[in-house]
Design a protein around this motif. Structure first.
Motif, PDB file in Angstrom:
ATOM      1  N   LEU A 256      -5.207   5.598  -0.092  1.00  0.00           N
ATOM      2  CA  LEU A 256      -4.113   4.685  -0.378  1.00  0.00           C
ATOM      3  C   LEU A 256      -4.226   4.120  -1.780  1.00  0.00           C
ATOM      4  CD1 LEU A 256      -4.054   2.715   2.997  1.00  0.00           C
ATOM      5  CD2 LEU A 256      -2.510   4.551   2.283  1.00  0.00           C
ATOM      6  N   TYR A 257      -3.091   3.676  -2.292  1.00  0.00           N
ATOM      7  CA  TYR A 257      -2.999   3.061  -3.611  1.00  0.00           C
ATOM      8  C   TYR A 257      -2.278   1.731  -3.451  1.00  0.00           C
ATOM      9  CZ  TYR A 257      -3.949   7.765  -5.333  1.00  0.00           C
ATOM     10  OH  TYR A 257      -4.525   8.982  -5.580  1.00  0.00           O
ATOM     11  N   ARG A 258      -2.771   0.704  -4.138  1.00  0.00           N
ATOM     12  CA  ARG A 258      -2.033  -0.559  -4.176  1.00  0.00           C
ATOM     13  C   ARG A 258      -0.981  -0.433  -5.264  1.00  0.00           C
ATOM     14  NH1 ARG A 258      -6.115  -5.198  -4.953  1.00  0.00           N
ATOM     15  NH2 ARG A 258      -4.267  -6.006  -5.933  1.00  0.00           N
ATOM     16  N   TYR A 259       0.213  -0.883  -4.957  1.00  0.00           N
ATOM     17  CA  TYR A 259       1.337  -0.790  -5.889  1.00  0.00           C
ATOM     18  C   TYR A 259       0.989  -1.396  -7.247  1.00  0.00           C
ATOM     19  CZ  TYR A 259       5.938  -1.558  -7.938  1.00  0.00           C
ATOM     20  OH  TYR A 259       7.007  -1.575  -8.793  1.00  0.00           O
ATOM     21  N   ASP A 260       0.408  -2.596  -7.248  1.00  0.00           N
ATOM     22  CA  ASP A 260       0.112  -3.256  -8.523  1.00  0.00           C
ATOM     23  C   ASP A 260      -0.958  -2.495  -9.313  1.00  0.00           C
ATOM     24  OD1 ASP A 260      -1.756  -4.094  -6.614  1.00  0.00           O
ATOM     25  OD2 ASP A 260      -1.985  -6.075  -7.481  1.00  0.00           O
ATOM     26  N   ASP A 261      -1.929  -1.874  -8.639  1.00  0.00           N
ATOM     27  CA  ASP A 261      -2.926  -1.055  -9.338  1.00  0.00           C
ATOM     28  C   ASP A 261      -2.258   0.155  -9.999  1.00  0.00           C
ATOM     29  OD1 ASP A 261      -5.050  -2.694  -8.644  1.00  0.00           O
ATOM     30  OD2 ASP A 261      -5.640  -1.465  -6.919  1.00  0.00           O
ATOM     31  N   LEU A 262      -1.304   0.743  -9.311  1.00  0.00           N
ATOM     32  CA  LEU A 262      -0.599   1.910  -9.842  1.00  0.00           C
ATOM     33  C   LEU A 262       0.203   1.537 -11.085  1.00  0.00           C
ATOM     34  CD1 LEU A 262      -0.264   4.895  -9.046  1.00  0.00           C
ATOM     35  CD2 LEU A 262       1.816   4.227  -7.863  1.00  0.00           C
ATOM     36  N   ILE A 263       0.918   0.429 -11.020  1.00  0.00           N
ATOM     37  CA  ILE A 263       1.718  -0.021 -12.162  1.00  0.00           C
ATOM     38  C   ILE A 263       0.807  -0.380 -13.336  1.00  0.00           C
ATOM     39  CG2 ILE A 263       3.349  -1.768 -12.982  1.00  0.00           C
ATOM     40  CD1 ILE A 263       4.488   0.434 -11.036  1.00  0.00           C
ATOM     41  N   THR A 264      -0.310  -1.042 -13.062  1.00  0.00           N
ATOM     42  CA  THR A 264      -1.268  -1.382 -14.119  1.00  0.00           C
ATOM     43  C   THR A 264      -1.784  -0.115 -14.784  1.00  0.00           C
ATOM     44  OG1 THR A 264      -1.925  -3.431 -13.032  1.00  0.00           O
ATOM     45  CG2 THR A 264      -3.488  -2.491 -14.599  1.00  0.00           C
ATOM     46  N   TRP A 265      -2.140   0.900 -13.982  1.00  0.00           N
ATOM     47  CA  TRP A 265      -2.646   2.156 -14.528  1.00  0.00           C
ATOM     48  C   TRP A 265      -1.594   2.833 -15.407  1.00  0.00           C
ATOM     49  CZ3 TRP A 265      -1.263   7.328 -13.973  1.00  0.00           C
ATOM     50  CH2 TRP A 265      -2.182   8.236 -14.479  1.00  0.00           C
ATOM     51  N   ILE A 266      -0.341   2.860 -14.944  1.00  0.00           N
ATOM     52  CA  ILE A 266       0.740   3.471 -15.725  1.00  0.00           C
ATOM     53  C   ILE A 266       0.878   2.757 -17.069  1.00  0.00           C
ATOM     54  CG2 ILE A 266       3.247   3.792 -15.867  1.00  0.00           C
ATOM     55  CD1 ILE A 266       3.160   4.195 -12.762  1.00  0.00           C
ATOM     56  N   ASN A 267       0.886   1.441 -17.044  1.00  0.00           N
ATOM     57  CA  ASN A 267       1.020   0.679 -18.284  1.00  0.00           C
ATOM     58  C   ASN A 267      -0.176   0.876 -19.200  1.00  0.00           C
ATOM     59  OD1 ASN A 267       3.607  -0.368 -17.832  1.00  0.00           O
ATOM     60  ND2 ASN A 267       2.771  -1.953 -16.510  1.00  0.00           N
TER      61      ASN A 267
ATOM     62  N   LEU B 152       0.848  -1.198   0.000  1.00  0.00           N
ATOM     63  CA  LEU B 152       0.000   0.000   0.000  1.00  0.00           C
ATOM     64  C   LEU B 152       0.881   1.245   0.000  1.00  0.00           C
ATOM     65  CD1 LEU B 152      -2.709  -1.052   2.594  1.00  0.00           C
ATOM     66  CD2 LEU B 152      -2.768  -1.246   0.104  1.00  0.00           C
ATOM     67  N   LEU B 153       0.510   2.197  -0.838  1.00  0.00           N
ATOM     68  CA  LEU B 153       1.262   3.436  -0.970  1.00  0.00           C
ATOM     69  C   LEU B 153       0.399   4.619  -0.561  1.00  0.00           C
ATOM     70  CD1 LEU B 153       2.632   2.766  -4.565  1.00  0.00           C
ATOM     71  CD2 LEU B 153       3.858   2.420  -2.424  1.00  0.00           C
ATOM     72  N   THR B 154       1.006   5.596   0.062  1.00  0.00           N
ATOM     73  CA  THR B 154       0.313   6.850   0.349  1.00  0.00           C
ATOM     74  C   THR B 154       0.217   7.651  -0.944  1.00  0.00           C
ATOM     75  OG1 THR B 154       2.331   8.079   0.824  1.00  0.00           O
ATOM     76  CG2 THR B 154       1.294   6.898   2.687  1.00  0.00           C
ATOM     77  N   ILE B 155      -0.562   8.711  -0.916  1.00  0.00           N
ATOM     78  CA  ILE B 155      -0.702   9.549  -2.099  1.00  0.00           C
ATOM     79  C   ILE B 155       0.630  10.214  -2.455  1.00  0.00           C
ATOM     80  CG2 ILE B 155      -1.497  11.614  -0.896  1.00  0.00           C
ATOM     81  CD1 ILE B 155      -3.509  11.968  -3.275  1.00  0.00           C
ATOM     82  N   VAL B 156       1.438  10.532  -1.470  1.00  0.00           N
ATOM     83  CA  VAL B 156       2.752  11.129  -1.718  1.00  0.00           C
ATOM     84  C   VAL B 156       3.659  10.123  -2.424  1.00  0.00           C
ATOM     85  CG1 VAL B 156       4.830  12.069  -0.609  1.00  0.00           C
ATOM     86  CG2 VAL B 156       2.558  12.738   0.212  1.00  0.00           C
ATOM     87  N   GLU B 157       3.653   8.875  -1.963  1.00  0.00           N
ATOM     88  CA  GLU B 157       4.465   7.827  -2.598  1.00  0.00           C
ATOM     89  C   GLU B 157       3.982   7.545  -4.020  1.00  0.00           C
ATOM     90  OE1 GLU B 157       5.679   5.283   1.391  1.00  0.00           O
ATOM     91  OE2 GLU B 157       3.707   4.969   0.472  1.00  0.00           O
ATOM     92  N   ALA B 158       2.666   7.506  -4.210  1.00  0.00           N
ATOM     93  CA  ALA B 158       2.101   7.272  -5.539  1.00  0.00           C
ATOM     94  C   ALA B 158       2.469   8.418  -6.481  1.00  0.00           C
ATOM     95  CB  ALA B 158       0.595   7.099  -5.454  1.00  0.00           C
ATOM     96  N   ALA B 159       2.391   9.646  -5.991  1.00  0.00           N
ATOM     97  CA  ALA B 159       2.737  10.812  -6.808  1.00  0.00           C
ATOM     98  C   ALA B 159       4.203  10.755  -7.230  1.00  0.00           C
ATOM     99  CB  ALA B 159       2.453  12.098  -6.035  1.00  0.00           C
ATOM    100  N   ASP B 160       5.054  10.285  -6.348  1.00  0.00           N
ATOM    101  CA  ASP B 160       6.472  10.150  -6.668  1.00  0.00           C
ATOM    102  C   ASP B 160       6.671   9.135  -7.798  1.00  0.00           C
ATOM    103  OD1 ASP B 160       9.257  10.748  -6.196  1.00  0.00           O
ATOM    104  OD2 ASP B 160       9.408   8.764  -5.274  1.00  0.00           O
ATOM    105  N   ILE B 161       5.948   8.041  -7.754  1.00  0.00           N
ATOM    106  CA  ILE B 161       6.082   7.003  -8.780  1.00  0.00           C
ATOM    107  C   ILE B 161       5.599   7.502 -10.137  1.00  0.00           C
ATOM    108  CG2 ILE B 161       5.198   4.749  -9.530  1.00  0.00           C
ATOM    109  CD1 ILE B 161       5.368   3.887  -6.571  1.00  0.00           C
ATOM    110  N   VAL B 162       4.476   8.207 -10.175  1.00  0.00           N
ATOM    111  CA  VAL B 162       3.950   8.695 -11.459  1.00  0.00           C
ATOM    112  C   VAL B 162       4.560  10.039 -11.849  1.00  0.00           C
ATOM    113  CG1 VAL B 162       1.801   7.406 -11.258  1.00  0.00           C
ATOM    114  CG2 VAL B 162       1.869   9.780 -10.523  1.00  0.00           C
TER     115      VAL B 162
END
Length: 82
Positions: free
Chosen positions: A62-73, A25-35
């Motif tokens: 919160l964001y799930r890491y795998d959901d974030l990566i799927t969205w990016i792809n 699980l990622l916070t919004i700050v961590e998710a923003a850093d990834i994207v």
């Protein structure tokens, strides 16, 4: 990480990663850093319903890491991809 715009994000995943990493699980700050976008942009995307999947746990978004990566792809492979 290279500057190649056509690199699949999955290529940067740890080859030894397991399902626990995918469920991280990622916070919004961590998710923003990834994207590489401001937190305010993720909040706006959440408001519009166009950003990566997120959910509330108490007061936290919160964001799930795998959901974030799927969205990016999906953005990379989507109909508006350059």
């Amino acid at each position: 990480m290279t500057s190649n715009h056509h690199t699949d994000v999955r290529a940067h995943a740890n080859p030894g990663s397991n399902r626990e990493q995918d469920q991280k699980l990622l916070t919004i700050v961590e998710a923003a850093d990834i994207v590489r976008a401001p937190v305010a942009t993720l909040r706006y995307w959440r408001h519009l319903g166009t950003g990566p999947r997120s959910f509330r746990l108490g007061r936290r978004v919160l964001y799930r890491y795998d959901d974030l990566i799927t969205w990016i792809n999906d953005q990379h492979d989507g109909p508006h991809a350059a």
